[in-house]
Design an enzyme around this catalytic site. Sequence first.
Site, PDB file in Angstrom:
ATOM      1  N   GLU A   1       0.805  -1.225   0.000  1.00 29.83           N
ATOM      2  CA  GLU A   1       0.000   0.000   0.000  1.00 29.83           C
ATOM      3  C   GLU A   1       0.833   1.268   0.000  1.00 29.83           C
ATOM      4  O   GLU A   1       0.522   2.233  -0.697  1.00 29.83           O
ATOM      5  CB  GLU A   1      -0.940   0.020   1.221  1.00 29.83           C
ATOM      6  CG  GLU A   1      -2.130  -0.911   1.107  1.00 29.83           C
ATOM      7  CD  GLU A   1      -1.755  -2.362   1.287  1.00 29.83           C
ATOM      8  OE1 GLU A   1      -0.680  -2.635   1.845  1.00 29.83           O
ATOM      9  OE2 GLU A   1      -2.537  -3.220   0.853  1.00 29.83           O
TER      10      GLU A   1
ATOM     11  N   HIS B   1     -11.904  -5.616   8.096  1.00 26.32           N
ATOM     12  CA  HIS B   1     -12.622  -5.447   6.831  1.00 26.32           C
ATOM     13  C   HIS B   1     -13.849  -4.581   7.044  1.00 26.32           C
ATOM     14  O   HIS B   1     -14.802  -4.655   6.277  1.00 26.32           O
ATOM     15  CB  HIS B   1     -13.038  -6.816   6.249  1.00 26.32           C
ATOM     16  CG  HIS B   1     -11.887  -7.677   5.860  1.00 26.32           C
ATOM     17  ND1 HIS B   1     -11.171  -8.420   6.764  1.00 26.32           N
ATOM     18  CD2 HIS B   1     -11.296  -7.893   4.661  1.00 26.32           C
ATOM     19  CE1 HIS B   1     -10.199  -9.063   6.144  1.00 26.32           C
ATOM     20  NE2 HIS B   1     -10.244  -8.762   4.869  1.00 26.32           N
TER      21      HIS B   1
END
Lengths: 410, 376
Positions: B111, B181
Amino acid sequence: MPVAGAMLRCGLPLLSRVGGGGRVLSWPDALLARSWSGQAEQHSPAQDDKPIPVDIPVPFLAHNCDPPPQHTETSGEELFRFFRVMNVMRRMEIASDLLYKQGHIRGFCHLYDGQEAVAVGMEAALTWEDPLITAYREHCNYLGRGATVTQVVAELLGRQAGCSRGKGGSMHMYHLDHHYYGGNGIVGTPPPLGTGLAYALQYLKKPNVAVAMYGDGSANQGQVAEAMNMAALWKLPIVYVVENNHFGMGTSEARASAHHGFYDRVGYIPGIKVDGMSVFAVKVAVAHAKEWCLAGRGPILLEMDTYRYHGHSMSDPGSTYRTRDEIQGVRRERDPIDLVHKLITKEGLATAEELKALAKECRAEVDAAVKESEASPEPEEAELFTHVYRADTGVEMFGADRHASRLQRN
Amino acid sequence: MQRGTAALLRCARFLGELQPRRISSLETARCFSGAAMQAQPSAPEGYDGTAELKRMNLFTAVNDALHIALDTDPNSYIFGEDVSFGGVFRCTTGLAERFGRHRVFNTPLCEQGIIGFGIGLAAMGSRAIAEIQFADYIFPAFDQIVNEAAKCRYRSGNQFDCGGLTIRTPYGAVGHGGHYHSQSPEAFFTHVPGLKVVVPRSPSKAKGLLLASIRDRNPTVFFEPKGLYRMAVEEVPIGDYETELGRAEVLREGSDVTVVGWGAQMLVLERACDAVEKEGVSCELIDLQTLLPWDVDTVAASVSKTGRLVISHEAPITSGFGAEIAAKIAERSFLKLEAPVARVCGLDTPFPLVFEPFYLPTESKVADAIMHTVSF
């Protein structure tokens, strides 16, 4: 104890096994302590302690170090132990698959079947004083650290009997006494954390190594490189284990990594590529790595060439980025349980029927554990607020609106 | 409202002449009813009734926006983990096939690298549309976003900028996401001058706001409510349109209390407003749409009318974006307030797994807070 004697005759390097006072918990001891291994004594045929030579046909590839020998010794006792534990692991993962599809397990569930040899072989070369940390595909690693199937399945179901009291789920299982640091949902985090564990071991002069596991997908996270540099700089006793199952979710290693291979990525850290489908190869490699680290030679990297039969998670069929033929092929040619099965029958230690009966017992154990887990209650509502901070920190945490608040007391 | 008028309004505000925001009848007709999954035709800004509408869900609308973005600017790119085959939420379907793998491509799992790379690409004048697969994974990139993207223009004295950078990321609860999540990290980014933070509530808003974000000349973080990717279905205008950033939308007019939220929470707030309406409480419901910069005037004008404010978001209550709204309105509309500003948010705990239903700011919690506020 005859079991410990068998371990020594297995050809493992003579490692110092005495921890900081008190009995070192090694795997065979804990197994005997568990109820289902007691049943093993009843049903399985005569366990021979005679050393059995085993070849490791797939060559170790070494980078900046000497590879371990391509052969080892095992024993009947060890073979049956491997067979049992791998079968329990396999059955547990399949049971989890079913529970997930029935909607009892929710959230994320990453199954390990196919990779059992890595978890089992590793624990055969380590003790539970060697801290272990891994990523999210961890149910079997946790089992290998001396957990019960109930602790795993109950955690998956989100029940109180789960190892993290139902608060962690599939990716967050921990074992304090056996130095298992989880269980991480965010990829790339085990290497830096493991490096910190290793620093503590070195400083406290413990005769142990830290083992940090991660996957081929997470090998490209920056923090992995950061951790390795620190470990090499300070010569920390850490074994980095890359479980290369060739796919990061649906992305093959070739499409994610510029360099093919993980064991030889870092110029200043030696590495060994290991046939991760052979429990013997894994055992030998990990023992070799532990010896390397304890000799003060710094970190070492092991690449386990392994394979997962299931997809990445329960929402991935696992067949869109690889063919069913490939999966069947690996199952047919390289299955870790089959390897042990073949050796047991070849050595005449048991017949195929007897092993089938043994496998059936393992299945029954798992089914019993599933029932026990399902009977466990869900966590109390108050647990929602516990353990955010240390007990008695007195931090005030607010509920949905500022009218409801809790003080961190428990 | 035409864009020209809106610009005039902004100038007027800047000069200190506050104008009440005129709410067009078109906008009052708009009502987000994702609950039924059959929304009434919802049109964007300036919809004159002639554009063709197509039934789309949220990921299809995002996909449509991305197709248009790449079609209208040859110097634009989409990249991230697994975007090439269509993405884990199908938002990038068909793009690699249509625009080629040099414009729509997968990155490795990194990322910080993805965003840093995107900043560089944007600094070369490109439109870099980066995807972070789940907002929970954005944290390795936080340094790049805060220290590089947000400060690029400022530190170079306007010589360089990475205004072409848009970071798309799914956020929010999904029923079973657990710790990693489900997070709603929008508040972290609202704390960074130099960024824009945008959160759509529905397919048509997602398309319009995403196109506006991509074309905006400031780095933008675009949070997509993942729980609504399939669930929210709407008639979305085909063709190219943008929904103005920095402007909130009044979804329903009311007189007793102002209720403010964004993203997936709008569905919950709508239901809560319906519930309290049965008790005779008239709610004015506002979707902020853009969190940074947020439309203070619309909310303040509404609070001037109602005297009460309830804010709701999924993120934990302490230092969630609701805190900024509460502080600002307390400052701006102190004498107009008849009750303390209420916030109904996620709890101050990590996002739990089995406890998700207890953690979330549900319809009943919001309705409860509304009733408390009106009877203060």
